[in-house]
Write an enzyme that holds these catalytic residues in place. Structure first.
Site, PDB file in Angstrom:
ATOM      1  CE  LYS A  31       6.746  -0.771   9.885  1.00  0.00           C
ATOM      2  NZ  LYS A  31       5.905  -0.128   9.055  1.00  0.00           N
ATOM      3  CG  HIS A  37       0.436 -35.509  17.863  1.00  0.00           C
ATOM      4  ND1 HIS A  37       0.756 -36.730  18.545  1.00  0.00           N
ATOM      5  CD2 HIS A  37      -0.598 -35.408  16.932  1.00  0.00           C
ATOM      6  CE1 HIS A  37      -0.528 -37.593  17.975  1.00  0.00           C
ATOM      7  NE2 HIS A  37      -1.308 -36.722  17.519  1.00  0.00           N
ATOM      8  N   GLY A  68      -4.278  -2.287   5.905  1.00  0.00           N
ATOM      9  CA  GLY A  68      -3.576  -3.507   5.267  1.00  0.00           C
ATOM     10  C   GLY A  68      -4.072  -4.714   5.657  1.00  0.00           C
ATOM     11  NE  ARG A  69      -5.240  -4.490  11.867  1.00  0.00           N
ATOM     12  CZ  ARG A  69      -4.680  -3.084  11.657  1.00  0.00           C
ATOM     13  NH1 ARG A  69      -3.501  -2.691  11.182  1.00  0.00           N
ATOM     14  NH2 ARG A  69      -5.161  -1.960  12.878  1.00  0.00           N
ATOM     15  CD  GLU A 120      -0.451  -4.488  12.051  1.00  0.00           C
ATOM     16  OE1 GLU A 120      -1.093  -4.075  10.906  1.00  0.00           O
ATOM     17  OE2 GLU A 120       0.748  -4.891  11.811  1.00  0.00           O
ATOM     18  CE  LYS A 152      -3.345   2.028   3.083  1.00  0.00           C
ATOM     19  NZ  LYS A 152      -4.155   2.092   4.179  1.00  0.00           N
ATOM     20  CD  GLU A 207      10.075  -5.550   6.712  1.00  0.00           C
ATOM     21  OE1 GLU A 207       9.741  -4.607   6.223  1.00  0.00           O
ATOM     22  OE2 GLU A 207      10.040  -5.682   7.975  1.00  0.00           O
TER      23      GLU A 207
HETATM   24  O1  F6P Z   1       3.551  -3.865   9.992  1.00  0.00           O
HETATM   25  C1  F6P Z   1       3.103  -2.603   9.661  1.00  0.00           C
HETATM   26  C2  F6P Z   1       2.229  -2.509   8.536  1.00  0.00           C
HETATM   27  O2  F6P Z   1       2.070  -1.190   8.091  1.00  0.00           O
HETATM   28  C3  F6P Z   1       0.821  -3.212   8.340  1.00  0.00           C
HETATM   29  O3  F6P Z   1      -0.221  -2.717   8.986  1.00  0.00           O
HETATM   30  C4  F6P Z   1       0.711  -3.643   6.768  1.00  0.00           C
HETATM   31  O4  F6P Z   1       0.165  -4.618   6.648  1.00  0.00           O
HETATM   32  C5  F6P Z   1       2.260  -3.864   6.563  1.00  0.00           C
HETATM   33  O5  F6P Z   1       3.139  -3.043   7.344  1.00  0.00           O
HETATM   34  C6  F6P Z   1       2.635  -3.512   4.987  1.00  0.00           C
HETATM   35  O6  F6P Z   1       2.438  -2.323   4.621  1.00  0.00           O
HETATM   36  P1  F6P Z   1       2.424  -1.911   3.066  1.00  0.00           P
HETATM   37  O7  F6P Z   1       1.401  -2.672   2.513  1.00  0.00           O
HETATM   38  O8  F6P Z   1       2.218  -0.541   2.983  1.00  0.00           O
HETATM   39  O9  F6P Z   1       3.782  -2.504   2.378  1.00  0.00           O
END
Ligand code: F6P
Length: 527
Positions: free
Chosen positions: A500, A389, A272-273, A358, A212, A218
C-alpha cells in the site's frame, strides 16, 4: 477476563507433535483406498450437531491420528485460548486488542467486558439502530433527497468491508427484497463503479461507505467518484441523504459530509474480516430484512456456543482446525480447495480466502520469532459442478498436493430440486474419486487416477440465514484453532501494508516527476 495463555514450549518439541511425526511414518504409505475399507469408518469419523454433519472419513487419518491431534490441542492449551478469546483478553497481541466478533451476534444477556466495561449495551443499541434504519429504507420511510423511495443500495468497501457482504448477499438471494437491488463496488480501477452507476438513478440510490478506517484508498476513490456523480444530478445537500457510513473515523466522515444520524459504529476490537455481524452488515440487513439478519446472527451464536461448550472430540471447528494442521504440517498439503455444491455459495471461497489467508498468513510466532514450521495454506475454490469442468483435471491427475472441503445443503435452494440432487450425487462421486482414484492395473496410464486426496464433507439441511451464520462462524473458529496450534496471531494483517505504501510512491512517480524505470517507465510513456 482470562489471561492469554503462555505457550512456553516449542510446538515441534511437544510430545504430541513427536508422536504425530512417528504416526506419520505408518500413515504415509497407507492409501485412502485401504483406510476406507475399515468397518464402521463413517460412524467413527463423522460428527453431527443439531444443524450440521461433518464427514471426515475421507481424510488420511485413523482414530489414532485424531487422538494425537486432540492431545496436541490440549498441549497447546486450546481450551484456555478459547476462554481468552470469548472473555475479551487481548488475543490480538500485536495491536493490544481483544477480538470480540462473537459479542456482535451474542444472543445472551451476559456482559462482555473490554477493559472492564461491558460493551453489550452499546452493541445492542447499535444493532437496533442499524436494523431500524434498514427497515426504514425497506418500507420507504427513509427516502432519497427528492422524496422517492430507495430502489438501489450500493455498498462501497473492500476486503472485510466487502467480501463477506457479497458472499452473504448471493447466498441469501432467495430472502432478498424484490423492491431493492443491492450492488457492490470494491476494486480500485473504477470499472465496477462505472458499471453500477450506469444502472442506477441518483434520486433512488443509497450509497453505504463501509470502511472501518475510512482511509482505505480504493474505498475513498470510489466514494469520492460516487459523490461527484451524485452532485452532477442533485444539489450538494443531497449528499447527507444519499450517503451513509460505517466507520470508527468520525473526522473523515465529517469531511465527507456524512450526516450524524447516518453514521453507524464499529469498534476497533472487530477485525475487518470478522465484521459482517456488525453495522458493516447494513447492506445485507436492507436486502434480506431485520428478521433474517437476526437469524444470521443467531446461527453464528449457535456455533459460538457449540465451539465454547462442546468437548473437543465432538467440536466441529476444533476437528476441522486440527485436520487442517495434519494436512498442512504432516501430509504437506500446500493448498486447500473449498467446493460448495450450491451456486448461491459461489462467493464463499473468495470470502474464505481473506478470512483464512489474512489470518493465517504469518511467518512469526506471537512472540515475533520465525515459526520454523508451515502455517496457513493457499485457499481457493469454486462452486461445483462448474469447478469439475475447470480445474478438477489437475486435482485428479496432476501432481499438486491438496486437501478439500465439500459443502452442501441437502435441500435445493431453487425450485429445481432434481437438478440439486444431481449436484449432490456429483459431489459425493468427486469426494469418492479423490479418495479412491483408479489404479494402473485397471486401465492404461492416461486413465490412472492416483487418488489418496483427503477431503471432508459438510452437510446441512438448507441454505437459510441461520445455517449460513453457523457455517461462517464455523470457519472463523477453525481459523482460530489453527492459529493457536501454530502460535500465531490471526487478528492482525501487517503484511498488506508494504504494498500500500509503495503504491503511494509509485503513483506520485507515475503522475509527476519521479525516479522511474523498466515497465513503470513504459506505463508513464503511455499515460
Ligand atoms: O486489506 C487490508 C484491510 O485492512 C483488511 O483487513 C480490511 O478488511 C480492508 O483492508 C478494508 O479496511 P477498511 O474497512 O478500513 O476500509
Amino acid at each position: 477476563m482470562s489471561a492469554i495463555p503462555v505457550q512456553s514450549s516449542e510446538l515441534t518439541g511437544l510430545p504430541a507433535w513427536k508422536e504425530l511425526e512417528k504416526h506419520l511414518q505408518q500413515m504415509s504409505s497407507v492409501h485412502l483406498r485401504t483406510l476406507l475399507e475399515e468397518p464402521d469408518r463413517y460412524n467413527r469419523l463423522s460428527r453431527e450437531t443439531d444443524r450440521f454433519v461433518l464427514d471426515f472419513s475421507r481424510q488420511r487419518i485413523t482414530g489414532t491420528t485424531i487422538d494425537l491431534l486432540l492431545r496436541l490441542a490440549r498441549d497447546r492449551q486450546l481450551e484456555q485460548w478459547i476462554d481468552a478469546l470469548f472473555t475479551g483478553a487481548p488475543v490480538n497481541n500485536t495491536e493490544s486488542r481483544p477480538a470480540l466478533h462473537m459479542a456482535l451476534r451474542s444472543q445472551s444477556d451476559d456482559p462482555v467486558l473490554v477493559e472492564g466495561q461491558d460493551v453489550m449495551p452499546l452493541v445492542r443499541q447499535e444493532r437496533h439502530r442499524m436494523l431500524k434504519f434498514a427497515a426504514a429504507v425497506r418500507s420507504g420511510a427513509y427516502t432519497g433527497h427528492t422524496g422517492s423511495n430507495i430502489t438501489d443500495v450500493v455498498n462501497i468497501g473492500i476486503g472485510g468491508s466487502d467480501l463477506g457482504l457479497v458472499m452473504v448477499d448471493a447466498a441469501l438471494s432467495d430472502f432478498r427484497s424484490q423492491d431493492i437491488r443491492t450492488h457492490f463496488v470494491s476494486n480500485i480501477d473504477g470499472t465496477q463503479l462505472a458499471d453500477v452507476l450506469q444502472q442506477v438513478n441518483p434520486e433512488t440510490t443509497l450509497f453505504i461507505i463501509c470502511s472501518k478506517s475510512f482511509t482505505t484508498l480504493e474505498t475513498r476513490l470510489n466514494a469520492e467518484s460516487a459523490r461527484e456523480w451524485l452532485l452532477t444530478h442533485l444539489s450538494a445537500d443531497a449528499v447527507g441523504r444519499h450517503f451513509v457510513a460505517i466507520s470508527v473515523n468520525d473526522s473523515a466522515m465529517d469531511t465527507f459530509g456524512i450526516d450524524q444520524d447516518n453514521r453507524f459504529m464499529i469498534w476497533d476490537w472487530v477485525g475487518g474480516r470478522y465484521s459482517l455481524w456488525s453495522s458493516v452488515g447494513l447492506v445485507i440487513a436492507i436486502g434480506i430484512g431485520p428478521d433474517h439478519f437476526e437469524a444470521l446472527l443467531a446461527g453464528a451464536a449457535e456455533l459460538d456456543e457449540h465451539f465454547r461448550e462442546t468437548r473437543f472430540e465432538d467440536n466441529l471447528p476444533v476437528l476441522l482446525g486440527l485436520l487442517g494442521v495434519w494436512n498442512r504440517n504432516f501430509l504437506g498439503m500446500t493448498s486447500h480447495a473449498v467446493l460448495p455444491y450450491d451456486h448461491r455459495l459461489s462467493r464463499f471461497p473468495a470470502f474464505l480466502q481473506q478470512l483464512a489467508m489474512e489470518s493465517l498468513g504469518k511467518g512469526v510466532t506471537r512472540g515475533g520469532k520465525p515459526v520454523g514450521y508451515s502455517t496457513g495454506t493457499v485457499i481457493w475454490g469454486e462452486a461445483g459442478s462448474n469447478a469439475q469442468h475447470s480445474f478438477f483435471q489437475l486435482l485428479h491427475q496432476g501432481t499438486a498436493q491438496f486437501s478439500a472441503d465439500f459443502i452442501a445443503p441437502v435441500r435445493a435452494s431453487s425450485e429445481y430440486a432434481d437438478q440439486h440432487q444431481q449436484g449432490l450425487a456429483n459431489m459425493l462421486a468427486q469426494a469418492e474419486a479423490f479418495a479412491l482414484g483408479q489404479s494402473a492395473g485397471e486401465v492404461d496410464a492416461h486413465r490412472v487416477y492416483p487418488g489418496n486426496h483427503p477431503s471432508s464433507i459438510l452437510l446441512f439441511e438448507r441454505l437459510d440465514p441461520r445455517a449460513l451464520g453457523y457455517l461462517i462462524a464455523l470457519y472463523e473458529h477453525r481459523v482460530f484453532v489453527q492459529s493457536v496450534i501454530w502460535g500465531i496471531n490471526p487478528f492482525d494483517q501487517w503484511g498488506v501494508e508494504l504494498g500500500k505504501s509503495m503504491a503511494v510512491e509509485m503513483h506520485r512517480a507515475l503522475m509527476a516527476d519521479g525516479e522511474i524505470d523498466g515497465i513503470a517507465e513504459k506505463i508513464k510513456g503511455w499515460l
